[in-house]
Design a protein around this motif. Structure first.
Motif, PDB file in Angstrom:
ATOM      1  N   MET A 114       1.089  -1.131  -0.068  1.00  0.00           N
ATOM      2  CA  MET A 114       0.073   0.404   0.235  1.00  0.00           C
ATOM      3  C   MET A 114       0.906   1.069   0.278  1.00  0.00           C
ATOM      4  SD  MET A 114      -2.915   1.687   0.094  1.00  0.00           S
ATOM      5  CE  MET A 114      -4.195   2.619   0.414  1.00  0.00           C
ATOM      6  N   LYS A 115       1.690   1.076   0.749  1.00  0.00           N
ATOM      7  CA  LYS A 115       2.724   2.759   0.727  1.00  0.00           C
ATOM      8  C   LYS A 115       3.130   2.365   0.014  1.00  0.00           C
ATOM      9  CE  LYS A 115       6.149   4.228   3.777  1.00  0.00           C
ATOM     10  NZ  LYS A 115       7.198   4.517   4.448  1.00  0.00           N
ATOM     11  N   LYS A 116       3.617   1.203  -1.041  1.00  0.00           N
ATOM     12  CA  LYS A 116       5.242   1.876  -2.640  1.00  0.00           C
ATOM     13  C   LYS A 116       3.642   2.290  -3.424  1.00  0.00           C
ATOM     14  CE  LYS A 116       7.693  -2.293  -1.956  1.00  0.00           C
ATOM     15  NZ  LYS A 116       7.797  -3.530  -2.597  1.00  0.00           N
ATOM     16  N   ALA A 117       2.458   1.387  -3.502  1.00  0.00           N
ATOM     17  CA  ALA A 117       1.264   2.194  -4.675  1.00  0.00           C
ATOM     18  C   ALA A 117       0.976   4.186  -3.682  1.00  0.00           C
ATOM     19  CB  ALA A 117       0.231   2.120  -3.941  1.00  0.00           C
ATOM     20  N   ASP A 118       1.650   4.084  -2.719  1.00  0.00           N
ATOM     21  CA  ASP A 118       0.775   5.197  -2.618  1.00  0.00           C
ATOM     22  C   ASP A 118       2.023   6.185  -3.112  1.00  0.00           C
ATOM     23  OD1 ASP A 118      -0.715   7.912  -1.544  1.00  0.00           O
ATOM     24  OD2 ASP A 118       0.857   7.748   0.562  1.00  0.00           O
ATOM     25  N   ILE A 119       3.190   6.276  -3.216  1.00  0.00           N
ATOM     26  CA  ILE A 119       4.130   6.827  -3.383  1.00  0.00           C
ATOM     27  C   ILE A 119       4.119   7.221  -4.943  1.00  0.00           C
ATOM     28  CG2 ILE A 119       6.607   6.853  -4.174  1.00  0.00           C
ATOM     29  CD1 ILE A 119       7.016   5.528  -0.846  1.00  0.00           C
ATOM     30  N   THR A 120       3.838   5.955  -5.632  1.00  0.00           N
ATOM     31  CA  THR A 120       3.641   5.568  -7.035  1.00  0.00           C
ATOM     32  C   THR A 120       2.793   6.388  -7.784  1.00  0.00           C
ATOM     33  OG1 THR A 120       4.516   3.505  -7.567  1.00  0.00           O
ATOM     34  CG2 THR A 120       3.270   4.452  -9.480  1.00  0.00           C
ATOM     35  N   MET A 121       1.870   6.380  -6.882  1.00  0.00           N
ATOM     36  CA  MET A 121       0.630   7.787  -6.958  1.00  0.00           C
ATOM     37  C   MET A 121       0.900   9.078  -7.333  1.00  0.00           C
ATOM     38  SD  MET A 121      -2.481   7.338  -7.652  1.00  0.00           S
ATOM     39  CE  MET A 121      -4.523   8.643  -7.946  1.00  0.00           C
ATOM     40  N   GLU A 122       1.612   9.429  -6.217  1.00  0.00           N
ATOM     41  CA  GLU A 122       2.344  10.649  -6.056  1.00  0.00           C
ATOM     42  C   GLU A 122       3.107  10.909  -6.997  1.00  0.00           C
ATOM     43  OE1 GLU A 122       0.940  12.740  -3.547  1.00  0.00           O
ATOM     44  OE2 GLU A 122      -0.400  11.266  -3.005  1.00  0.00           O
ATOM     45  N   GLN A 123       4.044  10.154  -7.431  1.00  0.00           N
ATOM     46  CA  GLN A 123       4.791  10.848  -8.622  1.00  0.00           C
ATOM     47  C   GLN A 123       4.129  10.460 -10.001  1.00  0.00           C
ATOM     48  OE1 GLN A 123       8.202  10.798  -8.350  1.00  0.00           O
ATOM     49  NE2 GLN A 123       8.060  11.762 -10.584  1.00  0.00           N
ATOM     50  N   LYS A 125       1.024  12.030 -10.694  1.00  0.00           N
ATOM     51  CA  LYS A 125       0.704  13.287  -9.826  1.00  0.00           C
ATOM     52  C   LYS A 125       1.448  14.146 -10.811  1.00  0.00           C
ATOM     53  CE  LYS A 125      -3.049  11.664  -6.054  1.00  0.00           C
ATOM     54  NZ  LYS A 125      -3.509  12.586  -5.038  1.00  0.00           N
ATOM     55  N   ILE A 126       2.716  14.120 -10.042  1.00  0.00           N
ATOM     56  CA  ILE A 126       3.470  14.785 -10.732  1.00  0.00           C
ATOM     57  C   ILE A 126       3.939  14.840 -11.840  1.00  0.00           C
ATOM     58  CG2 ILE A 126       6.062  15.912 -10.199  1.00  0.00           C
ATOM     59  CD1 ILE A 126       5.968  15.187  -7.765  1.00  0.00           C
ATOM     60  N   ASP A 127       4.053  14.009 -12.916  1.00  0.00           N
ATOM     61  CA  ASP A 127       4.128  13.257 -13.773  1.00  0.00           C
ATOM     62  C   ASP A 127       2.813  13.733 -14.863  1.00  0.00           C
ATOM     63  OD1 ASP A 127       7.033  12.308 -13.890  1.00  0.00           O
ATOM     64  OD2 ASP A 127       5.950  10.545 -13.562  1.00  0.00           O
ATOM     65  N   LYS A 128       2.002  13.611 -14.245  1.00  0.00           N
ATOM     66  CA  LYS A 128       0.512  14.499 -14.998  1.00  0.00           C
ATOM     67  C   LYS A 128       0.446  15.874 -15.299  1.00  0.00           C
ATOM     68  CE  LYS A 128      -4.287  14.619 -15.109  1.00  0.00           C
ATOM     69  NZ  LYS A 128      -5.640  13.553 -14.443  1.00  0.00           N
ATOM     70  N   ILE A 151      -4.841  12.736 -22.473  1.00  0.00           N
ATOM     71  CA  ILE A 151      -3.524  12.529 -23.029  1.00  0.00           C
ATOM     72  C   ILE A 151      -2.128  12.100 -21.407  1.00  0.00           C
ATOM     73  CG2 ILE A 151      -1.663  13.681 -24.780  1.00  0.00           C
ATOM     74  CD1 ILE A 151      -4.103  14.855 -26.390  1.00  0.00           C
ATOM     75  N   ALA A 152      -2.544  12.998 -20.720  1.00  0.00           N
ATOM     76  CA  ALA A 152      -1.682  13.456 -19.624  1.00  0.00           C
ATOM     77  C   ALA A 152      -1.783  12.515 -18.538  1.00  0.00           C
ATOM     78  CB  ALA A 152      -1.836  14.839 -18.512  1.00  0.00           C
ATOM     79  N   ASP A 153      -2.700  11.920 -18.808  1.00  0.00           N
ATOM     80  CA  ASP A 153      -2.955  10.574 -17.922  1.00  0.00           C
ATOM     81  C   ASP A 153      -2.364   9.575 -18.559  1.00  0.00           C
ATOM     82  OD1 ASP A 153      -5.046  11.883 -15.953  1.00  0.00           O
ATOM     83  OD2 ASP A 153      -6.280  10.820 -16.391  1.00  0.00           O
ATOM     84  N   ILE A 154      -2.609   9.091 -19.374  1.00  0.00           N
ATOM     85  CA  ILE A 154      -1.838   7.892 -20.580  1.00  0.00           C
ATOM     86  C   ILE A 154      -0.196   8.615 -20.085  1.00  0.00           C
ATOM     87  CG2 ILE A 154      -1.759   6.912 -22.527  1.00  0.00           C
ATOM     88  CD1 ILE A 154      -4.552   7.495 -22.934  1.00  0.00           C
ATOM     89  N   ARG A 155       0.251  10.029 -20.954  1.00  0.00           N
ATOM     90  CA  ARG A 155       1.458   9.996 -20.518  1.00  0.00           C
ATOM     91  C   ARG A 155       2.259   9.523 -19.325  1.00  0.00           C
ATOM     92  NH1 ARG A 155       2.344  15.107 -24.652  1.00  0.00           N
ATOM     93  NH2 ARG A 155       1.854  14.397 -26.975  1.00  0.00           N
ATOM     94  N   SER A 156       1.366  10.032 -18.379  1.00  0.00           N
ATOM     95  CA  SER A 156       2.413   9.947 -16.903  1.00  0.00           C
ATOM     96  C   SER A 156       1.924   8.668 -16.356  1.00  0.00           C
ATOM     97  CB  SER A 156       1.506  10.893 -15.711  1.00  0.00           C
ATOM     98  OG  SER A 156       0.062  11.014 -15.601  1.00  0.00           O
ATOM     99  N   GLY A 157       1.043   7.807 -16.615  1.00  0.00           N
ATOM    100  CA  GLY A 157       0.908   6.578 -15.818  1.00  0.00           C
ATOM    101  C   GLY A 157      -0.106   6.578 -15.033  1.00  0.00           C
ATOM    102  N   GLN A 162      -3.257   4.827 -10.414  1.00  0.00           N
ATOM    103  CA  GLN A 162      -4.862   5.152  -9.356  1.00  0.00           C
ATOM    104  C   GLN A 162      -5.219   3.008  -9.284  1.00  0.00           C
ATOM    105  OE1 GLN A 162      -7.995   6.718 -11.424  1.00  0.00           O
ATOM    106  NE2 GLN A 162      -7.926   7.845  -9.054  1.00  0.00           N
ATOM    107  N   VAL A 163      -5.121   2.865 -10.267  1.00  0.00           N
ATOM    108  CA  VAL A 163      -5.520   1.157 -10.416  1.00  0.00           C
ATOM    109  C   VAL A 163      -4.898   0.438  -9.218  1.00  0.00           C
ATOM    110  CG1 VAL A 163      -5.617  -0.588 -11.126  1.00  0.00           C
ATOM    111  CG2 VAL A 163      -6.324   0.977 -12.245  1.00  0.00           C
ATOM    112  N   THR A 164      -3.075  -0.056  -9.470  1.00  0.00           N
ATOM    113  CA  THR A 164      -2.399  -0.203  -8.335  1.00  0.00           C
ATOM    114  C   THR A 164      -2.907   0.166  -6.267  1.00  0.00           C
ATOM    115  OG1 THR A 164      -0.715  -0.104 -10.295  1.00  0.00           O
ATOM    116  CG2 THR A 164       0.133  -0.789  -7.481  1.00  0.00           C
TER     117      THR A 164
END
Length: 362
Positions: A114-123, A125-128, A151-157, A162-164
């Motif tokens: 869960m912690k890893k997924a939270d970090i990935t989610m924050e990253q 958001k920045i990429d978006k 387009i931004a959602d796809i490029r940033s992952g 969010q699914v993860t």
């Protein structure tokens, strides 16, 4: 010196015969006296009976069947993720409320995910945001076109992140086994620190506030019952009797000529899943002559009862129209008379004969 004189032989014979005659007379008279005493000591035996007054009233015709109790709600609860059991918070037989935690797993691995997924989610958001800035937006903009945001959602992952994140959150929540409704716990077999068996239910949760009873009737009896009709419930275990209502009638006859019904009943406090019960359905028939079952006996393969009049028992042939657990509805057979107000004998009537003298004890 005088010599003693002994009786002559003739005198001895006469004396012996005299004594024998006295003994025979005594032995002969004694039994007669004893028999006379015994004869006087035995009183004359009387037929003592109990009676009731014959009444004309509503007769409760009874249909009886047997069934089993099944809880109105029952669920087998499984752990959906693997792990070792950390704590078990309840025991078999405990009553719990909805959303109470029954048991939980060691969740360290799931918390890290869960912690890893939270970090990935924050990253993500920045990429978006970087992707949107590259399209000409500023950091203070909040209104994006749907096309640019997609387009931004796809490029940033961002979508994948969010699914993860949701998957990790869901997996962590499944380390707790919660009650989906209030009820009693049954079937816990595992112990803390054992590996949770995902192929078998950890426990069964039973809502025992209300029960269903499935029971069969003959097809000849189905016309006498209807939805909403009251039924009486008597557990064979001796638990408290109660009443319920018919809530379902299956519209088909099975291969044994039976129709299955379902009744719903509140738990008076002692009922349990799978308990065997007797189901009684009663229908009132008006203006019937009713006697206890003890009043009716068989004579010459016919049903009779005894009417009492002024110390005499009168043999009366009858026909039984209906019966329930304790009573018969009867009428006089052809050639006999029977009416409300007659006094009917209800005990010690198995060996009575017509016009026997009897004495009432009740």
């Amino acid at each position: 010196m005088n010599t003693p004189k002994f009786p002559s032989i003739k005198q001895q014979v006469i004396l012996f015969l005299h004594v024998s005659a006295l003994l025979i007379t005594a032995c002969t008279n004694q039994p007669n006296a004893s028999a006379e005493v015994n004869k006087e000591a035995l009183p004359e035996e009387k037929n003592t009976v109990e009676v009731v007054t014959l009444e004309e009233k509503d007769f409760l015709k009874e249909i009886v069947s047997n069934g089993k109790l099944s809880a109105s709600q029952q669920a087998e609860l499984y752990f959906e993720v693997s792990g070792s059991l950390a704590t078990i918070n309840v025991q078999n037989g405990n009553t719990i409320n909805k959303n109470d935690v029954i048991a939980d797993l060691d969740n360290e691995t799931y918390r890290l995910n869960m912690k890893k997924a939270d970090i990935t989610m924050e990253q993500a958001k920045i990429d978006k945001l970087d992707a949107l800035l590259g399209m000409g937006y500023t950091t203070v903009d909040t209104n994006y076109t749907a096309e640019h945001e997609a387009i931004a959602d796809i490029r940033s992952g961002y979508n994948q992140a969010q699914v993860t994140f949701e998957e990790a959150r869901l997996q962590l929540s499944k380390t707790e086994l919660k009650a989906p409704f209030s009820g009693k716990v049954s079937g816990i077999k595992q112990k803390p620190f054992e590996q949770a068996n995902m192929s078998e239910p950890f426990c069964t949760l039973i809502n025992d506030r209300r029960f269903y009873i499935d029971f069969p009737l003959l097809e000849t009896e189905i016309s006498k019952v209807k939805l909403g009709q009251n039924v009486s419930i008597s557990p064979i275990s001796g638990a408290t009797n109660t009443t319920g209502k018919i809530c379902e009638i299956d519209p088909k006859i099975d291969e044994n000529g039976l129709i299955w019904l379902k009744a719903e009943v509140d738990n008076p406090g002692q009922y349990m899943q799978g308990m065997n019960v007797k189901v009684s359905i009663k229908q009132a028939i008006s203006d019937q002559l009713i006697v206890p079952k003890e009043a009716v006996v068989l004579r010459q393969n016919r049903e009779v009862l005894f009417r009492y009049t002024q110390g005499i028992a009168y043999w009366t042939y009858i026909n039984v129209l209906n019966e329930n657990e304790n009573e018969y509805a009867v009428v006089a057979a052809e050639g006999a008379t029977l009416s409300a107000g007659d006094t009917v004998i209800v005990s010690n009537n198995l060996n009575l004969a017509h016009e026997s003298e009897v004495e009432i004890t009740n």
